[in-house]
Each structure stands twice: as C-alpha cells, then as structure tokens.
Design a protein around this motif. Sequence first.
Motif, PDB file in Angstrom:
ATOM      1  N   TRP A   1       0.832  -1.207   0.000  1.00 36.87           N
ATOM      2  CA  TRP A   1       0.000   0.000   0.000  1.00 36.87           C
ATOM      3  C   TRP A   1       0.865   1.254   0.000  1.00 36.87           C
ATOM      4  O   TRP A   1       0.680   2.182  -0.781  1.00 36.87           O
TER       5      TRP A   1
ATOM      6  N   GLY B   1       0.856   3.018  -3.733  1.00 40.19           N
ATOM      7  CA  GLY B   1      -0.225   3.988  -3.904  1.00 40.19           C
ATOM      8  C   GLY B   1      -1.066   4.132  -2.678  1.00 40.19           C
ATOM      9  O   GLY B   1      -1.331   3.169  -1.995  1.00 40.19           O
TER      10      GLY B   1
ATOM     11  N   GLY C   1      -4.095   5.786  -3.018  1.00 43.12           N
ATOM     12  CA  GLY C   1      -5.467   6.020  -3.462  1.00 43.12           C
ATOM     13  C   GLY C   1      -5.848   7.465  -3.283  1.00 43.12           C
ATOM     14  O   GLY C   1      -5.191   8.375  -3.764  1.00 43.12           O
TER      15      GLY C   1
ATOM     16  N   GLY D   1      -5.951  -4.136  -4.667  1.00 43.70           N
ATOM     17  CA  GLY D   1      -5.955  -4.094  -6.122  1.00 43.70           C
ATOM     18  C   GLY D   1      -6.796  -2.941  -6.616  1.00 43.70           C
ATOM     19  O   GLY D   1      -7.799  -2.564  -5.989  1.00 43.70           O
ATOM     20  N   ASN D   2      -6.410  -2.350  -7.746  1.00 48.88           N
ATOM     21  CA  ASN D   2      -7.144  -1.200  -8.285  1.00 48.88           C
ATOM     22  C   ASN D   2      -8.597  -1.527  -8.584  1.00 48.88           C
ATOM     23  O   ASN D   2      -9.469  -0.659  -8.504  1.00 48.88           O
ATOM     24  N   GLU D   3      -8.852  -2.782  -8.940  1.00 52.37           N
ATOM     25  CA  GLU D   3     -10.222  -3.166  -9.285  1.00 52.37           C
ATOM     26  C   GLU D   3     -11.156  -3.096  -8.091  1.00 52.37           C
ATOM     27  O   GLU D   3     -12.383  -3.128  -8.262  1.00 52.37           O
TER      28      GLU D   3
ATOM     29  N   LEU E   1     -11.014  -0.532  -5.792  1.00 50.25           N
ATOM     30  CA  LEU E   1     -10.970   0.819  -5.249  1.00 50.25           C
ATOM     31  C   LEU E   1     -12.366   1.367  -4.972  1.00 50.25           C
ATOM     32  O   LEU E   1     -12.597   2.006  -3.939  1.00 50.25           O
ATOM     33  N   GLU E   2     -13.312   1.114  -5.876  1.00 51.15           N
ATOM     34  CA  GLU E   2     -14.667   1.621  -5.654  1.00 51.15           C
ATOM     35  C   GLU E   2     -15.311   0.960  -4.435  1.00 51.15           C
ATOM     36  O   GLU E   2     -16.059   1.603  -3.686  1.00 51.15           O
TER      37      GLU E   2
ATOM     38  N   VAL F   1      -4.649   2.037  -1.804  1.00 53.04           N
ATOM     39  CA  VAL F   1      -4.627   0.890  -2.709  1.00 53.04           C
ATOM     40  C   VAL F   1      -3.355   0.098  -2.482  1.00 53.04           C
ATOM     41  O   VAL F   1      -2.263   0.672  -2.388  1.00 53.04           O
TER      42      VAL F   1
ATOM     43  N   GLN G   1      -1.191  -3.029  -4.301  1.00 54.39           N
ATOM     44  CA  GLN G   1      -1.102  -3.822  -5.520  1.00 54.39           C
ATOM     45  C   GLN G   1      -0.800  -5.287  -5.212  1.00 54.39           C
ATOM     46  O   GLN G   1      -0.611  -6.087  -6.119  1.00 54.39           O
TER      47      GLN G   1
END
Length: 365
Positions: free
Chosen positions: A42, A46, A48, A324-326, A328-329, A345, A347
């Motif tokens: 993290w 990133g 986020g 994972g970026n997927e 984030l929402e 976030v 990875q």
Amino acid sequence: MRSGSPPGGPVRASRAARHARRRRTRVLEIVAGVMAVVLVGWFLFGRGDGGKEAAGSTPTSAGPSGPSRLLALSIPGTALPHLAVVGTASDGRGASALPIPMEMTTVVPGQGETATAQVAQLPGASIQVALSNTVGTWAEAYAVITVRQLAVVVDREGGLSVDLPIPVTTDAGVLGPGTTTLTGAQVRALLAVPGDEAPTYWASVLEGLLASPPTIQTGDLAASNGLEVVQQVLDGAKGARVLEFPTKVVAGTVTVAAQPALDQVVTGAFGTTAPVPAIVQNGNGTPGVGEQVGRRIIPAGFRVVLSQNAETFGLPTTDVIANGNENLEAARAARQALGVGRVGVSQVPSGIGDITIVVGKDFTA
C-alpha cells in the motif's frame, strides 16, 4: 405443514470451539504475513485518495444488501442452538427461511471464528450482526424468544401444526409421524431432542411457525429491536419455504458455509447481491469495535471474512485499503459507510478479502 430437511447434527460446542481455535491459529499465521505484505504494498504502490472523499463526490456502492426485509431469530433454552434468518424480498419472489446449521463455525465481526452454539449465547444485537454477516445480507430486525416463552405463544395460538416424517420420542411422549398439532410443551420437548435429526425438527417447527405467524405480545421477546418491526417481518414471511444451508467440512472436522453456494441460495431467495469480502483489523484497541464496523458495512454490501487485532493499537486514522485497483470503488463505498478514514490501494492481493479495514481511533460507534 411442509417439512425442510437441512443437513447438520447435534451441537458439540466444546469440540467445535476447539477445532475453530486450531483453524484460527493456522489462518492467523498466514494472514499475519499476508497483511504485512499488503501494508508495505500500500505504501509503496499507492495511497489512493490519500484521505477523506472530496467534497461532493459520490462513491460507487459496493452493492447494498437489497430491498429484502429479514429477521435474525434465536430461540435459546435448550442445549442446541436454534438460529435462523427469515424474511422476504420486495420483488414478489416469496418468503424464505434459512436455518443456521447447528454445528458450524462462522466469522463473527469483533470475535473471529465462532461456533454457532456460542453465537446463540450472544446478546440479541450481536446475534443480528453475526447472522447478517453469516448469510451476507443485513437483517433489519432481530428477535430472541426463549423456548419456554415460545411454548406459551404456541398454546396461546391454539397449537402448532408440524410434519414429522418419523415418530420422535421426546420427554413429552412420542410425536408423529405425519402432520401433528403440538402443544407448547411438545414443541419445547421436540426442540430439545438431540441427534442427527435435530435440524429437521427445528426446520419443521420453523416452517410451522411461519405457516401462520403468531401474534407477538409485549413480554414474549427476551430481546429485540422493536416489537412492531419483528411482527412486520414475521407477517411478511408467512408461508415461507425452508431452505437448505450449504456447508462443507474443512481441515477434516470443521463445518463452515460452502461458497459460492450459500451466496447463490441467499441471492436467489431474497433478491440481494453477493457481498464484498472484507478483512477487519482492530487498530484502536477498543473492545468490540469489529462488531460496530460490521454493523456499518454489512448493510452496505460487505461481509467480514476475517476479524482480528492489528499488529498495534493506538492508530489515529482508519485505513480502508483496496486490495488491487479493481477494488478501489468498493473501498470508497466502505469508507463512506464507516464515515471516517482514508482510502488507499495495495497492488498485492490479500487472497482473502477484496478490501482491508484497519480501524483507527477516528472511528467511534
């Protein structure tokens, strides 16, 4: 009355608890290493949003639990845990009841892996969170009625019709076979019978109760979040079909929910969406904070799949980490449900949950 036949067996709380502790130890050893990598990832890859949501932003929901009206029900007073989630969806697909297996281990927010026998001993509000998390959708109402008081209700309603496939020897005599109208004392005796068929007897009583839901009076409930909402959900569940709760055995001896089969049963019955798996770590040191987090995020479409302490307490800010970026929402939706924290976030996938929440001191119940 129709009779459901979910699998299961008599509760042996001490054995279930012992195996749960062994499995919990193995899981935590794995997770400790994973979480260290997640947190490093993290910070390296990133942060986020780096803080609170921007003013006026509207995070995409992770998928709220849906329009269902559900009741978390507990009937204590015997050596067996009689737990169920009952209710209906608003799209006309009918009412359903899902008995919770009597010898199963489930994740309880704030407590971790817990045998259903121990879940049944929790306060009513905690049972609401535990059963909602187990089935993966929020039960807006909860009710605890002792088996002794249930017997009073049954007699007041003129008896309870159940369908027993075989004769059952109880302390109140031999009951069945076939469709039988039971007195309150007979219902109480039936629910106390141990053995492999105990889940079938519970399903039969549950189906009989919901065939024509009783009128609950003040004093009937040992705990609830309101007589009116309990009665509304019970009435809405009239004629509910009793579903089978899918389970599997792990580590040779521990019974847990079988996924994705359970989520398929629940979404099909109640019109909900499958929950987002979340890891919750207590980083502020407040006892029970995991349960309060669960109370916030389960209605927003999440399930706590791992509940444990962080490596240290006293963290000032809650971190909501998308694995994972997927995801984030989903992390943004969880942050919105919590009302505090910063979104980041990693990875490095956790392999357990789509998001990780490390609760800081900024979170208050």
